[in-house]
Scaffold this active site. Structure first.
Site, PDB file in Angstrom:
ATOM      1  N   CYS A  25       0.726  -1.401   0.032  1.00  0.00           N
ATOM      2  CA  CYS A  25       0.091  -0.013  -0.018  1.00  0.00           C
ATOM      3  C   CYS A  25       0.735   1.245   0.037  1.00  0.00           C
ATOM      4  CB  CYS A  25      -0.955   0.031   1.282  1.00  0.00           C
ATOM      5  SG  CYS A  25      -2.107  -1.222   1.070  1.00  0.00           S
TER       6      CYS A  25
ATOM      7  N   HIS B 210      -3.143   7.452   1.736  1.00  0.00           N
ATOM      8  CA  HIS B 210      -3.436   6.141   1.151  1.00  0.00           C
ATOM      9  C   HIS B 210      -5.212   5.837   1.634  1.00  0.00           C
ATOM     10  CE1 HIS B 210      -3.954   2.277   0.335  1.00  0.00           C
ATOM     11  NE2 HIS B 210      -3.742   1.841   1.704  1.00  0.00           N
TER      12      HIS B 210
ATOM     13  N   ASN C  20      -9.985  -0.017  -0.898  1.00  0.00           N
ATOM     14  CA  ASN C  20      -8.460   0.187  -0.774  1.00  0.00           C
ATOM     15  C   ASN C  20      -7.807  -0.334  -1.935  1.00  0.00           C
ATOM     16  OD1 ASN C  20      -5.831  -0.077  -0.170  1.00  0.00           O
ATOM     17  ND2 ASN C  20      -6.096  -1.034   1.836  1.00  0.00           N
TER      18      ASN C  20
END
Ligand code: UT7
Length: 325
Positions: free
Chosen positions: A115, A252, A282
């Site tokens: 990520c 993020h 996500n």
């Protein structure tokens, strides 16, 4: 000789057309819209079509970013691609993107920081530009996490989505004063002691299979806000700026509670936070460049704005970048 800055020349994003809602997920696993929205802020996510590969998403985002920059693929001499879901174990997805774009010069490679991948890729491209190794770089984050999810595990399959985003960086001589555009400061961190908190249980050297994503969500959550805000304080100190100087916080997009808690701890008002997790889920390394493309597209982010980018994810890895758009 004046200092070189990596200036953002363009940005773009791409989302596969298939939208998967929370209501649909509640027919696959024992979950419901209320739980997902309350715990994560996610309402829907996009899922790549059969045969649509990470490199395909990346090429679409890269093409949009190049068009935004008014450049052709031949103008680019570096591709740094952040992905944890490459088309193949090797070669790097970046070389497939290079080939599909029709670019034959320069170099292309993948960065694997899950990520945090886009932050790592942006920092690497910036360093190579500053070192004189590249003049114009395409920095891409692209993922097809739908392919590594365990669709029987409600604790993970509701969280992730597919997508891609890209920016084009160009080398420019820095000017005097603080209004200089480009990447101003970056800080990367990792701590492998946490690698079993968020991982994929397969790989070429272990089970010779791709494997599925496994996560101790509560453990990741427990560390997220502290790690994020610590590295942001570092990047603020390196650049001599404070939270009050930030025009847009583009974090993020994993969980709206983590995003809001980080903004609150830093003292950044929510009106200055770009949030796309409700519609994208996500998307790992794609989440920041996708959020950038949304906020540039709707006119929020403008030339000259000071942006704070940040991510935290598997590894653990985390990092922050300050960039003047
Ligand atoms: O981008 C990489 C970084 N990743 C992240 O940032 C993720 C970080 N973690 C999180 O965002 C959160 O921890 C989650 C969203 C994953 C989970 O939220 P939580 O508030 O930490 O929930 P929890 O894991 O403590 O689970 C609470 C309850 C459990 O039931 P019991 O044990 O209390 O009876 C879970 O079994 O919620 C249950 N649960 C669900 N219920 C309905 C877990 N997943 C689901 C679900 N639907 N999908």
């Amino acid at each position: 000789m004046s200092e070189i800055r990596s200036v953002v020349l363009g940005s773009g994003g791409y989302l596969p057309s298939r939208v998967l809602t929370n209501a649909e997920l509640s027919q696959i696993v024992d979950t419901n819209d209320e739980w997902i929205v309350q715990r994560t802020g996610i309402r829907e996510r996009h899922i790549a079509a059969d045969g649509e590969l990470t490199s395909d998403l990346a090429v679409k985002a890269a093409t949009a970013a190049l068009a935004d920059a008014g450049l052709a693929a031949g103008d680019i001499d570096l591709i740094v691609m952040a992905t944890a879901t490459p088309d193949f174990t090797f070669p790097a997805a970046a070389v497939t993107v290079q080939e599909k774009l029709g670019m034959q010069n320069g170099a292309a490679f993948d960065v694997q920081a899950v990520c945090s991948g886009f932050i790592y890729a942006l920092t690497s491209a910036d360093a190579m530009i500053k070192a004189g190794q590249a003049k114009r770089a395409l920095v891409v984050g692209a993922e097809t996490f739908s392919r590594i999810l365990d669709w029987t595990d409600r604790t993970t399959c509701v969280l992730f989505g597919d997508g891609a985003g890209a920016v084009v960086l160009g080398a420019e001589a820095a000017k005097e004063g603080t209004k200089d555009r480009g990447v101003i400061a970056a800080r990367l961190r990792s701590d492998g002691r946490y690698r079993d908190k968020l991982y994929v249980d397969g790989g070429p050297s272990t089970g010779q299979a791709v494997g599925h994503l496994r996560m101790e969500g509560r453990e990741v959550y427990r560390h997220a806000v502290t790690m994020i805000t610590d590295v942001i304080e570092d990047v603020f100190a390196a650049a001599g700026v404070t939270a009050a100087d930030i025009d847009w916080f583009v974090p993020h997009q994993a969980n709206v509670r983590i995003i809001d808690a980080s903004a609150k701890k830093l003292g950044i008002p929510l009106e200055k936070v770009v949030r796309t997790v409700d519609r994208h889920g996500n998307t790992s390394a794609a989440s920041i460049p996708l959020a950038l493309s949304v906020a540039v597209g709707d006119g929020r982010i403008r030339k000259g704005d000071l942006l704070l980018l940040e991510a935290m994810g598997g590894g653990f890895t985390w990092g922050a970048v300050l960039v003047r758009w």
